[in-house]
Design an enzyme around this catalytic site. Sequence first.
Site, mmCIF file in Angstrom:
data_model
loop_
_atom_site.group_PDB
_atom_site.id
_atom_site.type_symbol
_atom_site.label_atom_id
_atom_site.label_comp_id
_atom_site.label_asym_id
_atom_site.label_seq_id
_atom_site.Cartn_x
_atom_site.Cartn_y
_atom_site.Cartn_z
ATOM 1 N N GLU A 143 -29.172 7.350 6.905
ATOM 2 C CA GLU A 143 -29.388 6.079 5.721
ATOM 3 C C GLU A 143 -30.789 5.893 6.067
ATOM 4 O O GLU A 143 -30.822 4.056 6.509
ATOM 5 C CB GLU A 143 -27.665 5.160 6.169
ATOM 6 N N GLU A 298 -20.607 9.884 2.086
ATOM 7 C CA GLU A 298 -19.864 8.871 2.272
ATOM 8 C C GLU A 298 -19.267 7.518 2.035
ATOM 9 O O GLU A 298 -19.619 6.827 0.833
ATOM 10 C CB GLU A 298 -20.328 7.396 3.301
#
Length: 674
Positions: A143, A298
């Site tokens: 991320e 995710e």
Amino acid sequence: MIWYGCDYNPEQWDAATIDEDLRLMREAGVNLVTLGVFAWAFIEPAPGEYRFEWLDDLIDRLGEAGIAVDLATASASTPAWLGDLDPELASIDGYGRRRSGGTRGHHCPSSAVYRSASRRLTAELARRYALNPTVVMWHSGNEFGGAAACFCGRCRTQFVGWLRRRYVELEALNDAWGTAFWSLRFGSWDQIQPPGVTSDFGNPAQYLDWARFRSDLLLEQFTAERDLIKAVAPHAQVMTNFMGLFHGLDYWKWARAEDLVTDDTYPDPNDPCGARDNALHIDLMRSLAEGKELLILEQAVGAVQWRDVNTPKRPGQFRLWSMQAVARGAQGICQFQWRASIRGAETFHSGMVGHAGPVGPRWAEVVGLGGELATIETAVGDRVESDVAIMLDWNSLWARREAHGPDADAPDVELRRWHAAFFELGIPTDFVSVDSDLDAYRLLVLPSHFLVSESTAQRISAFVTAGGHVVGTHLTGVVDDTLGVHRGGYPGPLSELFGVRVLEHWPLAEIASPASGAARISAAVAPPHPGRLVRGDGVGELAYARFAEHVQLLDLERRAEAVAAFVGGDLEAAPAITSRTHGAGRATYLAASLEEASLIATAGRLAADAGIVPTLPGLPPGIEAVRRGRYLFLLNHGDLEQTVDVTSARVADPGDGRVRVAPRDVRIIALASA
Ligand SMILES: [Zn+2]
């Protein structure tokens, strides 16, 4: 084949639990696990001392179980010893204060110690595993951009270096940043600082370049890791996980540096618009992938832990939203994480195996989805065909965010609203960049596309000249690449295409109740009020809120036509919706931010004008229909069973042409081969 799996963090667990995990993963149909995202301290417990044995063993065992590995570079969370090597490792905030460690991603991205240590680790991992057949893809960092920015001296040096490459001459920077205003002129490169916390408004153009720089700075870390892996295995598949419509990075640039695109998507089960948010995520990622593979890397099986209230997904919703992602282009459905942690910051984030163990309806859903995904035959090349394109440019989002006006709305509000309108209409949409190929589309939407350069305007004009339809909304074409306003009226270089000139912005405040009658003068005063309705012969009455513009039709040979005008208020009779034809092409401008019902009606009308129809006509409430490859997906987001008429689709086994879909159920229907 569709990937199904999870982040797996075995460093949290003992040997017996890991044995059980491997057995349960097979039971659940897991075929891909992401390993090592936060395992740096376990792979390299001291500088240069590597412990690969546990990874060797685990990758071997996963391979024997038929489970592929997405191996992380482990650079997202630094081991404590790195702070010993670089006492200035922790990043500096906008006030000049050093942040604490004890979390992930707290490092300064310009730290030479971080850079060399992380890249040495990537090189070691690549040397050991890049040719291992079980390792099918690589996961750089985690991320990127999610951690707070660093304003330290080392980052300042990087920023100035980036600016020197961009502008070459200091005077070019002074021009671009408008430093003639407020006496901000720089006499030397050394005087330039990162835009931290300032005593008054900062310089918008400086913030815009800082956003560009920060995206590029982090991309440098990604490409360095990628290249180290490819030096060993040139065909390795390398990516990092994106975060939907995240504002921190220019994802077009990033996606083009990747071999596949992956996303973390966490729509809120408490939000009735959760399915709409999920659709936006997937549509954006499919568009960013530009034909490459797309995985959900995710999502949560049940609840997350980072909202104020973390309600789990409703029964069936984990499968429903997973299938929504597959329908819209995903070739993989992975979860954070395999087993819910029992310690640490994400303890109460659900896992595929919850704290109670592999029991209950949630585990049944996990196993059920794995089995079902294995039966779906989609391929990377199976596209969702879209006739509508929404233009998205991070430079434009940043410019709007940093502009100090004309209002404080989030820069992507209008873009989200237009995507939502097409979602509700059942019309598929893609996102396009300013340099994407537009030939495949019939309708191009510019939702408050604040920054429009001359070259972008030329490409949009060429699209319309070739017969395309374009719709621009308020706050489009206001500034150029350097956040300099286009003189002569907005939408600047698109004015002639639309045939309009915007004279003034009219953001609307919530109108305060008038002062009491005793206030003889103030009670008689009304605030600026452009009305709340627009009206036109072909469009009827439409409601708007939040934003209006005072627009004038340009005196051209073929003038634009006012399709609707403002009703009442200070803008009475001024054009609110305009249309200018260019042969078969058409340019429509909306000078009012339409309320939802009016926006959906208008989006539907503009799509129909461009010859675009929904995936299926007459869909009942709650039903989403998406065609991908050889399948028609029918998803029921509502609480009532619905019957869908599929007679207009080329269904392989049409029966009576009616398909029943239970609440939060999905029907996947094979289409006849072409
Ligand atoms: Zn720094």
